[in-house]
Design an enzyme around this catalytic site. Sequence first.
Site, PDB file in Angstrom:
ATOM      1  N   SER A  53       1.260  -1.160  -0.205  1.00  0.00           N
ATOM      2  CA  SER A  53      -0.095   0.226   0.080  1.00  0.00           C
ATOM      3  C   SER A  53       0.660   1.032   0.125  1.00  0.00           C
ATOM      4  O   SER A  53       0.315   1.760   0.424  1.00  0.00           O
ATOM      5  CB  SER A  53      -0.969   0.150   1.500  1.00  0.00           C
ATOM      6  OG  SER A  53      -2.066  -0.817   0.950  1.00  0.00           O
ATOM      7  N   LYS A  56       0.157   3.327  -2.988  1.00  0.00           N
ATOM      8  CA  LYS A  56      -1.046   4.462  -2.810  1.00  0.00           C
ATOM      9  C   LYS A  56      -0.466   5.793  -2.338  1.00  0.00           C
ATOM     10  O   LYS A  56      -1.009   7.054  -2.933  1.00  0.00           O
ATOM     11  CB  LYS A  56      -1.793   3.241  -1.998  1.00  0.00           C
ATOM     12  CG  LYS A  56      -2.797   2.784  -2.059  1.00  0.00           C
ATOM     13  CD  LYS A  56      -3.182   2.400  -0.699  1.00  0.00           C
ATOM     14  CE  LYS A  56      -4.182   1.168  -1.123  1.00  0.00           C
ATOM     15  NZ  LYS A  56      -4.689   0.659  -0.016  1.00  0.00           N
ATOM     16  N   SER A 118      -6.274   3.544   3.658  1.00  0.00           N
ATOM     17  CA  SER A 118      -5.775   2.965   3.046  1.00  0.00           C
ATOM     18  C   SER A 118      -6.975   1.775   2.290  1.00  0.00           C
ATOM     19  O   SER A 118      -6.515   1.036   1.550  1.00  0.00           O
ATOM     20  CB  SER A 118      -4.957   1.535   3.782  1.00  0.00           C
ATOM     21  OG  SER A 118      -4.353   0.939   2.677  1.00  0.00           O
ATOM     22  N   LYS A 220       3.103   6.455   4.761  1.00  0.00           N
ATOM     23  CA  LYS A 220       1.603   6.034   4.218  1.00  0.00           C
ATOM     24  C   LYS A 220       2.326   4.195   4.742  1.00  0.00           C
ATOM     25  O   LYS A 220       3.671   4.120   4.723  1.00  0.00           O
ATOM     26  CB  LYS A 220       1.809   5.692   3.199  1.00  0.00           C
ATOM     27  CG  LYS A 220       0.589   5.065   2.813  1.00  0.00           C
ATOM     28  CD  LYS A 220      -0.678   5.055   2.834  1.00  0.00           C
ATOM     29  CE  LYS A 220      -1.682   3.407   2.637  1.00  0.00           C
ATOM     30  NZ  LYS A 220      -1.763   2.819   3.591  1.00  0.00           N
TER      31      LYS A 220
END
Length: 379
Positions: A53, A56, A118, A220
């Site tokens: 992730s 992202k 997320s 993140k």
Amino acid sequence: MRAFLVSLLLLTTAGAGAQTSYQTDASHALIMDYETGIILFERNGREAMPPASMSKLMTVLMTLEAIRDGQLSMDDELPVSENAWRRGGAASGSSTMFLEVNSRVRVEDLLRGVIVQSGNDACIVIAEALGGSEAAFADMMTDRARELGLESASFANATGWPHPDHRISARDLAEIARILIRDFPDEYGMWLEREFTYNGIRQFNRNPLLGVFSGADGLKTGHTEEAGYGLVGSAERDGVRRIIVFNGMESNNARANEAERMMRSALSDYSIYELLAAGEPVDHSAAVFMGEAETVALAVAEDVTLGMHRRARRNMTVEVVYEGPLVAPIAEGEEVGRLVVNIPDQEPQEFALVAAESVERKGLMGRIGAALAHMIRGN
């Protein structure tokens, strides 16, 4: 002509066994200074890896650039397709914003769904709106990454879902974070938000630095079985901001511990040093053949700014390397050599050296005399 290598600076060595770089169990890791973009530490930092992730960040960057360029607005409402709901919503069993199929959602809420929760569903909704399909949007992500000079990046989706073609290096993830902080300061505050409630469901930001490490304000986490546990994080203290990236930790707890330990080291153990300013002479002159002067002063062509562990500076060496003697005429500003900086646990760094002044060629009689002298010496 022969190569000249001159030790320009040799600082006192550190005590035996002194640690001069960060030690980590992460498979990939990197510390970047935000202001300069200088890499302070890396372990496999330029090797493409599965980012989970953490990729992202690029989805968010693409969205914010679309808003900046007028393609979207924060108040636009985007449709939630069955594909987005099935592959990224509650039905998917993955990280989700819990969007309802066939509903419409504000772009600002979708951004928070990506950043805080997320949400894979939020990513797919954005991808379909901007690219027509997630696959097309992934191609757009890759193309944009290339435009930004992120050569390791190859995206297969908007979510970070495991795919053999979905790869990016820790260095390029850090650069995306740097762009987000620099180019979108107003929106960057979203990364600091600890929780977000949508559709009546309250979810919390997974960033282990928030509320724990003073000055931390993004960015993140990522986790898949293939990638392990990773983080892109940033923190600022006393006007100094650092970005850390690591991947491949074995558990959520290991990620939390590594995040705090690495960020503390990034801000306390590493410094930026401005050794020389552009045009500043070095403490060495190069020999000149057939010139009106026998030597020429050397200067650096650009700023020599370096980042390193504070203890590593004690073992740093700086060398002047050039093919000499230099042959006149020599123009001021002409590149004539390299300044090579050797820092423990880093690749050597090189900077161009230029002539700090012009040296005219000797006249005919002077050249004849110099040639004879050269023959007699056998040099």
